[in-house]
Design an enzyme around this catalytic site. Sequence first.
Site, PDB file in Angstrom:
ATOM      1  N   CYS A 263      30.396  24.254 -72.392  1.00 12.52           N
ATOM      2  CA  CYS A 263      28.953  24.398 -72.225  1.00 12.52           C
ATOM      3  C   CYS A 263      28.212  23.211 -72.844  1.00 12.52           C
ATOM      4  CB  CYS A 263      28.487  25.669 -72.903  1.00 12.52           C
ATOM      5  SG  CYS A 263      29.356  27.126 -72.331  1.00 12.52           S
TER       6      CYS A 263
ATOM      7  N   ARG B 267      31.758  17.234 -68.991  1.00  7.21           N
ATOM      8  CA  ARG B 267      32.438  18.203 -69.854  1.00  7.21           C
ATOM      9  C   ARG B 267      32.905  19.428 -69.086  1.00  7.21           C
ATOM     10  NH1 ARG B 267      30.074  17.814 -75.499  1.00  7.21           N
ATOM     11  NH2 ARG B 267      30.494  20.017 -75.589  1.00  7.21           N
TER      12      ARG B 267
ATOM     13  N   TRP C 135      30.165  27.013 -68.983  1.00  8.02           N
ATOM     14  CA  TRP C 135      31.573  27.073 -68.580  1.00  8.02           C
ATOM     15  C   TRP C 135      32.022  28.467 -68.957  1.00  8.02           C
ATOM     16  CZ3 TRP C 135      36.525  27.454 -70.837  1.00  8.02           C
ATOM     17  CH2 TRP C 135      37.571  26.922 -70.092  1.00  8.02           C
TER      18      TRP C 135
ATOM     19  N   ASN D   5      26.177  27.706 -77.207  1.00 10.73           N
ATOM     20  CA  ASN D   5      27.575  27.272 -77.066  1.00 10.73           C
ATOM     21  C   ASN D   5      28.379  27.990 -78.135  1.00 10.73           C
ATOM     22  OD1 ASN D   5      26.743  25.485 -75.166  1.00 10.73           O
ATOM     23  ND2 ASN D   5      27.300  23.635 -76.294  1.00 10.73           N
ATOM     24  N   GLY D   6      29.600  28.394 -77.793  1.00 11.85           N
ATOM     25  CA  GLY D   6      30.450  29.062 -78.770  1.00 11.85           C
ATOM     26  C   GLY D   6      30.759  30.479 -78.336  1.00 11.85           C
TER      27      GLY D   6
ATOM     28  N   GLU E 141      52.750  12.368 -71.906  1.00 10.94           N
ATOM     29  CA  GLU E 141      51.364  11.999 -71.632  1.00 10.94           C
ATOM     30  C   GLU E 141      51.196  11.548 -70.173  1.00 10.94           C
ATOM     31  OE1 GLU E 141      48.624  12.503 -72.820  1.00 10.94           O
ATOM     32  OE2 GLU E 141      47.295  10.969 -72.038  1.00 10.94           O
TER      33      GLU E 141
ATOM     34  N   LYS F  44      48.686  13.341 -67.575  1.00 11.55           N
ATOM     35  CA  LYS F  44      47.634  12.608 -66.849  1.00 11.55           C
ATOM     36  C   LYS F  44      47.731  12.899 -65.366  1.00 11.55           C
ATOM     37  CE  LYS F  44      45.555  11.856 -69.234  1.00 11.55           C
ATOM     38  NZ  LYS F  44      45.253  11.882 -70.638  1.00 11.55           N
TER      39      LYS F  44
ATOM     40  N   GLU G 218      46.783  16.680 -64.450  1.00 18.97           N
ATOM     41  CA  GLU G 218      45.423  17.160 -64.660  1.00 18.97           C
ATOM     42  C   GLU G 218      44.417  16.569 -63.677  1.00 18.97           C
ATOM     43  OE1 GLU G 218      43.724  16.340 -68.528  1.00 18.97           O
ATOM     44  OE2 GLU G 218      44.609  14.366 -68.596  1.00 18.97           O
TER      45      GLU G 218
ATOM     46  N   HIS H 182      70.941  19.480 -68.671  1.00 18.19           N
ATOM     47  CA  HIS H 182      70.906  20.863 -69.167  1.00 18.19           C
ATOM     48  C   HIS H 182      69.972  21.729 -68.334  1.00 18.19           C
ATOM     49  CE1 HIS H 182      73.295  19.567 -72.556  1.00 18.19           C
ATOM     50  NE2 HIS H 182      72.469  18.537 -72.686  1.00 18.19           N
TER      51      HIS H 182
ATOM     52  N   LYS I 202      35.879  18.549 -71.035  1.00 23.36           N
ATOM     53  CA  LYS I 202      36.213  17.413 -71.900  1.00 23.36           C
ATOM     54  C   LYS I 202      36.485  17.867 -73.325  1.00 23.36           C
ATOM     55  CE  LYS I 202      36.672  13.090 -73.082  1.00 23.36           C
ATOM     56  NZ  LYS I 202      38.024  12.531 -72.830  1.00 23.36           N
TER      57      LYS I 202
END
Length: 624
Positions: free
Chosen positions: A2, A27, A75, A101-102, A483, A487, A490, A506, A619
């Site tokens: 948010c 975000r 969000w 927010n929160g 990483e 990348k 996502e 394995h 974000k």
Amino acid sequence: MCGIVGYVGTRQAPDICLAGLRRLEYRGYDSAGICVVTDGGDLDLRKVVGKLDVMQESLDEQPLVGSVGIGHTRWATHGKPSVENSHPHLSTNGRIAVVHNGIIENYQELRAQLESEGFVFKSQTDTEVMAHLVEKYYDGDLREAARKAVLDLQGAFAFGIICADSPDEMIAVRRFSPLVVGIGEGENYIASDMGAIRAETDKVYVIGDDELCLITRDGIEITDLELNAIDREVYVIPWPADAAAKGEHPKFMHKEIFEQPDAIRACLAGRLSSADKPITFENINLTEDEIKSFKRVVFTACGTAYHAGVVGRFLMERVAKIPSDADLAAELQQRDPVVLDDTLCVIVSQSGETADTLEGLRAMKAKGSKIVGVINVVDSSIARESDGVAYIQAGPEIGVASTKAYSLQILTIELLALYFAEIRGTVSPEEAREIKECLLRLPEDAQTLLEREDDVLAVAKKHYDKSSALYLARGVNLPSAMEGALKLKEISYIHAEAYSAGEMKHGPIALVGPDMFVLSIAPEGPTYDEMIGNIMEIKARSGPMVAVAYDGDEKIEQTGVDPDADPSDIAGRPNDMIYVPKTHEYVSPITIAIPLQLLAYHMADLRGEHIDQPRNLAKTVTVK
Ligand code: F6R
């Protein structure tokens, strides 16, 4: 996550709020809303599901008018994305509006209590309790009502509050969720992120936990929850107003990948100037005796920052000879780790606000660990709660997929490990010089890698239609594979997994086949021969191969290629190559990161995806 923007001034608040919310779009959000105090002394509210363009169209058709207002992008956490659940939320009498927010943890009890008192709820959100609570306590003093309401809350919050009956005021208050107050002339702002209001002002107050702000056109009063005045220093935002603009680049992610040579220079400056001089660090607040006495280092972080921590674990053990671990912040709390004396916890975070990471910091601190933050955003919550901070100096990172922050997190951690090693006497002067020479050459190496973008694009064109990818590496580059795969998945939504190449036999080798490409990170060095063996095994099973190798490695392109295979058979095709300049093993995770970022970028671009705003992602993850 948010976003909050609020304005008190003489200009039109909806314009300022909308422009600020647009700067927070990266975000991630699913709905938006703006509320203003009208000249007639009422509140006027507009909420939409979807993008801010929908809000813009709605405002073009029927403007909101008022010079005091609050805006929000939501969000969804409590309740699906809908007009009812989007913010601002109004109190029962419609005179108070709140953005948040929160997460309010005790909202169910509060809601039941308020409903029994006759307050009427319209949404499924936790936020709405705050609007009704402020109404309950309001008797002409908005700050006092907000103060009393906050005392009833448990959880995390940053609020912006306006009231039709206190038409020239805005209240802001926070606990655990970020909040700044922007300072203008005859006008003031609030925002959940300084980037939202940087175009309006470079002067802000960074608000701390349980601090309450009364904001009018001409003044900002910051107090604690007992209304004791707080004298806060003005923070001057160090980056220019256009730092958060794409410039000539098609996407923020592309811009940020290309900023790496300069960002690396900025990160090195003041810490490493010559291969013959010791590393220096300011602000980490550790004495030489403390550094000599550490018996354990724990890196804690989420996502990409965790991958940097995994590189850190390797370097701290190899170079500074301190037993080290890397923990996912969310898992650290579950494990309730045993923390012995002389433990250092290195918290890695771009935003400095990630909820799980912040909680990990608090848990480790409570257990007596010393905390050093490796952080980008200055004065963020994690920076403020750490005992010392090594800022990575990346400047604003807007693209949801972290790029420059990752390479600078590794660089900062590597400098820290070397700094420790020099104090502890665990690295020979020759090896220290060799590593430092490679670190000092990094800006040029990064530039060289960016100039090879077309080579990476050519590889992307060969594989962007695959449905799956396996990234393999060993040793210090295992996190490079983790990483690189993160990348790719996502932003391109190609399923990608990373494995230690030693694990192939394995299990994962069962997946190898023509629909999946395998990317093997095989720089010459201690892991090279084993990586070559893995490449041969995969080629023998007709797996398309992308190999990352040092310049001048002439044999790897043909490794595992069967000269007798039918030309249509993958086993007969040379490997697709990504070359990187040769460097020290410990520096290679930084150089190798750059082409893997470009590969993910171009694959996503070729697939037509929304690179800067990937689906379902935010974000900064400020909720657990
Ligand atoms: C992925 C990415 C995330 C973040 C993670 C932690 O590209 O950016 O995985 O690394 O959410 O965020 P910070 O570093 O802000 O704590």
